[in-house]
Design a protein around this motif. Structure first.
Motif, PDB file in Angstrom:
ATOM      1  N   ILE A 222       0.827  -1.216   0.000  1.00 27.42           N
ATOM      2  CA  ILE A 222       0.000   0.000   0.000  1.00 27.42           C
ATOM      3  C   ILE A 222       0.859   1.263   0.000  1.00 27.42           C
ATOM      4  CG2 ILE A 222      -1.783  -1.248   1.272  1.00 27.42           C
ATOM      5  CD1 ILE A 222      -1.217   0.682   3.633  1.00 27.42           C
ATOM      6  N   LEU A 223       2.157   1.120   0.306  1.00 28.41           N
ATOM      7  CA  LEU A 223       3.057   2.272   0.271  1.00 28.41           C
ATOM      8  C   LEU A 223       3.600   2.430  -1.145  1.00 28.41           C
ATOM      9  CD1 LEU A 223       4.992   1.839   3.646  1.00 28.41           C
ATOM     10  CD2 LEU A 223       3.037   3.321   3.150  1.00 28.41           C
ATOM     11  N   ASN A 224       2.694   2.708  -2.072  1.00 28.35           N
ATOM     12  CA  ASN A 224       3.081   2.885  -3.466  1.00 28.35           C
ATOM     13  C   ASN A 224       2.998   4.361  -3.857  1.00 28.35           C
ATOM     14  OD1 ASN A 224       0.272   3.433  -4.326  1.00 28.35           O
ATOM     15  ND2 ASN A 224      -0.046   1.259  -3.856  1.00 28.35           N
ATOM     16  N   GLU A 225       3.509   4.682  -5.034  1.00 29.99           N
ATOM     17  CA  GLU A 225       3.583   6.081  -5.468  1.00 29.99           C
ATOM     18  C   GLU A 225       2.223   6.762  -5.469  1.00 29.99           C
ATOM     19  OE1 GLU A 225       4.938   3.525  -7.171  1.00 29.99           O
ATOM     20  OE2 GLU A 225       6.843   4.104  -8.146  1.00 29.99           O
ATOM     21  N   ALA A 226       1.212   6.056  -5.998  1.00 30.78           N
ATOM     22  CA  ALA A 226      -0.113   6.668  -6.127  1.00 30.78           C
ATOM     23  C   ALA A 226      -0.726   6.971  -4.763  1.00 30.78           C
ATOM     24  CB  ALA A 226      -1.031   5.745  -6.929  1.00 30.78           C
ATOM     25  N   ASN A 227      -0.650   6.012  -3.833  1.00 26.87           N
ATOM     26  CA  ASN A 227      -1.229   6.222  -2.508  1.00 26.87           C
ATOM     27  C   ASN A 227      -0.517   7.331  -1.745  1.00 26.87           C
ATOM     28  OD1 ASN A 227      -3.148   4.247  -2.870  1.00 26.87           O
ATOM     29  ND2 ASN A 227      -2.134   2.716  -1.576  1.00 26.87           N
ATOM     30  N   ILE A 228       0.802   7.330  -1.792  1.00 29.22           N
ATOM     31  CA  ILE A 228       1.569   8.342  -1.059  1.00 29.22           C
ATOM     32  C   ILE A 228       1.281   9.735  -1.614  1.00 29.22           C
ATOM     33  CG2 ILE A 228       3.899   9.175  -0.539  1.00 29.22           C
ATOM     34  CD1 ILE A 228       4.751   6.193  -0.463  1.00 29.22           C
ATOM     35  N   GLU A 229       1.221   9.859  -2.940  1.00 32.58           N
ATOM     36  CA  GLU A 229       0.920  11.168  -3.522  1.00 32.58           C
ATOM     37  C   GLU A 229      -0.485  11.613  -3.157  1.00 32.58           C
ATOM     38  OE1 GLU A 229       0.689  13.431  -7.860  1.00 32.58           O
ATOM     39  OE2 GLU A 229       1.813  11.551  -7.659  1.00 32.58           O
ATOM     40  N   ALA A 230      -1.454  10.680  -3.184  1.00 28.32           N
ATOM     41  CA  ALA A 230      -2.834  11.043  -2.882  1.00 28.32           C
ATOM     42  C   ALA A 230      -3.007  11.468  -1.427  1.00 28.32           C
ATOM     43  CB  ALA A 230      -3.761   9.863  -3.195  1.00 28.32           C
ATOM     44  N   VAL A 231      -2.316  10.798  -0.502  1.00 26.28           N
ATOM     45  CA  VAL A 231      -2.507  11.058   0.927  1.00 26.28           C
ATOM     46  C   VAL A 231      -1.613  12.189   1.423  1.00 26.28           C
ATOM     47  CG1 VAL A 231      -2.215  10.055   3.239  1.00 26.28           C
ATOM     48  CG2 VAL A 231      -3.349   8.747   1.427  1.00 26.28           C
ATOM     49  N   LEU A 238      10.205   4.833  -5.728  1.00 26.10           N
ATOM     50  CA  LEU A 238      10.390   3.607  -4.959  1.00 26.10           C
ATOM     51  C   LEU A 238      11.572   2.853  -5.551  1.00 26.10           C
ATOM     52  CD1 LEU A 238       6.689   2.395  -4.540  1.00 26.10           C
ATOM     53  CD2 LEU A 238       8.014   3.923  -3.084  1.00 26.10           C
ATOM     54  N   ILE A 239      12.544   2.564  -4.697  1.00 24.86           N
ATOM     55  CA  ILE A 239      13.754   1.881  -5.141  1.00 24.86           C
ATOM     56  C   ILE A 239      13.893   0.576  -4.376  1.00 24.86           C
ATOM     57  CG2 ILE A 239      16.278   2.015  -5.264  1.00 24.86           C
ATOM     58  CD1 ILE A 239      16.005   5.033  -5.476  1.00 24.86           C
ATOM     59  N   ILE A 248      11.763   7.353  -1.589  1.00 25.85           N
ATOM     60  CA  ILE A 248      12.552   8.577  -1.702  1.00 25.85           C
ATOM     61  C   ILE A 248      11.653   9.700  -2.217  1.00 25.85           C
ATOM     62  CG2 ILE A 248      14.526   9.692  -2.795  1.00 25.85           C
ATOM     63  CD1 ILE A 248      15.831   6.966  -3.019  1.00 25.85           C
ATOM     64  N   PRO A 249      11.418  10.734  -1.399  1.00 24.12           N
ATOM     65  CA  PRO A 249      10.606  11.865  -1.854  1.00 24.12           C
ATOM     66  C   PRO A 249      11.276  12.594  -3.009  1.00 24.12           C
ATOM     67  CG  PRO A 249      10.885  11.901   0.540  1.00 24.12           C
ATOM     68  CD  PRO A 249      11.861  10.901  -0.018  1.00 24.12           C
ATOM     69  N   ILE A 250      10.447  13.061  -3.966  1.00 20.58           N
ATOM     70  CA  ILE A 250      10.963  13.844  -5.093  1.00 20.58           C
ATOM     71  C   ILE A 250      10.581  15.305  -4.920  1.00 20.58           C
ATOM     72  CG2 ILE A 250      10.944  14.156  -7.593  1.00 20.58           C
ATOM     73  CD1 ILE A 250      10.076  11.235  -7.818  1.00 20.58           C
ATOM     74  N   SER A 251       9.261  15.560  -4.800  1.00 17.86           N
ATOM     75  CA  SER A 251       8.795  16.928  -4.690  1.00 17.86           C
ATOM     76  C   SER A 251       7.359  16.932  -4.194  1.00 17.86           C
ATOM     77  CB  SER A 251       8.846  17.642  -6.036  1.00 17.86           C
ATOM     78  OG  SER A 251       7.913  17.050  -6.930  1.00 17.86           O
ATOM     79  N   THR A 252       6.876  18.102  -3.795  1.00 20.90           N
ATOM     80  CA  THR A 252       5.467  18.240  -3.507  1.00 20.90           C
ATOM     81  C   THR A 252       4.688  18.039  -4.783  1.00 20.90           C
ATOM     82  OG1 THR A 252       5.973  19.836  -1.767  1.00 20.90           O
ATOM     83  CG2 THR A 252       3.713  19.814  -2.582  1.00 20.90           C
ATOM     84  N   ALA A 253       3.578  17.305  -4.707  1.00 24.05           N
ATOM     85  CA  ALA A 253       2.797  16.994  -5.904  1.00 24.05           C
ATOM     86  C   ALA A 253       2.414  18.279  -6.636  1.00 24.05           C
ATOM     87  CB  ALA A 253       1.545  16.219  -5.513  1.00 24.05           C
TER      88      ALA A 253
END
Length: 256
Positions: A222-231, A238-239, A248-253
């Motif tokens: 559940i700790l995937n790119e889509a969920n993290i960006e949405a929440v 993800l590496i 690894i955070p990239i930027s604010t959505a």
């Protein structure tokens, strides 16, 4: 012991904090509650321990409604570790951990209470600090003492609110390793935590809260790119690092 929340709702001054939370946690699991500030993590823990009374919904331990537990029964079932101690910080380390034996003792602690307290102090590496006042300890040492008190309760379920907050990396890992050992002995550990990488590393199950609701629940998937960006409103990469995925955070959505 099995812990369940059924349709739990809670509000502060008519402002909803929890909105229909449902969860089911079996014995011997390490469960992390993740989500941004204000998502309801701490409130949920306090409701589970009956510190707060939900506006609606039911909390069960082994199918029994905790509203009908005596204080003694609840203390033997659940140990709660707050993010920050607010009690009598002039107590010694020994006396603070000994307080965890209250659900089992009389007015005067017995030999078994003293023995178990001493064993926990030894296990936590606090022997040299046993006579020190809590107010003289570092943040990491205080957190160990609070966990030691919960261990002295011998509760089947331990709830912890941000146990790694304000700790350096070494103490974070020490605390979480200790909790994982308790899971290995059959206890259920439920942790509110901000660090998603630590949550992924230690958890058997994760619950992602957003605006007082469970956005997603399950394993580390559940700790995937889509969920993290949405929440969280944050883009991440993800590496894969061997057996573990690193976030690894990239930027604010929306910000490039």
């Amino acid at each position: 012991m099995k812990l369940e929340a059924l349709g739990v709702e809670f509000s502060y001054n008519s402002h909803p904090i929890l909105d229909g939370v449902n969860l089911s946690i079996g014995p011997g699991q390490f469960v992390s509650i993740v989500g941004p500030n204000g998502s309801g993590k701490s409130t949920l823990l306090r409701c589970l321990d009956r510190i707060l009374k939900p506006r609606k919904g039911t909390i069960l331990i082994d199918k029994q409604d905790i509203r009908y537990f005596t204080g003694l029964e609840l203390a033997q079932a659940i140990g709660y570790v707050p993010q920050q101690e607010t009690g009598n910080l002039s107590l010694s380390v020994f006396d603070m951990i000994l307080m965890g034996r209250k659900p089992y003792g009389q007015w005067v602690p017995g030999p078994e209470d003293l023995r178990k307290t001493a064993a926990i102090i030894q296990r936590l590496g606090l022997k040299d600090l046993a006579s020190r006042g809590i107010d003289t300890l570092s943040g990491g040492q205080r957190q160990k003492v609070s966990i030691g008190r919960a261990l002295a309760q011998e509760a089947s379920i331990i709830l912890l609110d941000e146990p790694t907050a304000n700790l350096d990396l070494k103490h974070q890992l020490e605390v979480l390793d200790l909790l994982k050992e308790e899971v290995g002995q059959g206890r259920t550990v439920l942790v509110a935590i901000h660090d998603l990488n630590l949550a992924a590393r230690y958890s058997d199950q994760l619950i992602m809260l957003s605006n007082g609701r469970i956005f997603s629940a399950g394993g580390t998937e559940i700790l995937n790119e889509a969920n993290i960006e949405a929440v969280y409103g944050v883009k991440v990469n993800l590496i894969n690092n061997g057996a573990q995925q690193v976030i690894i955070p990239i930027s604010t959505a929306g910000v490039h």
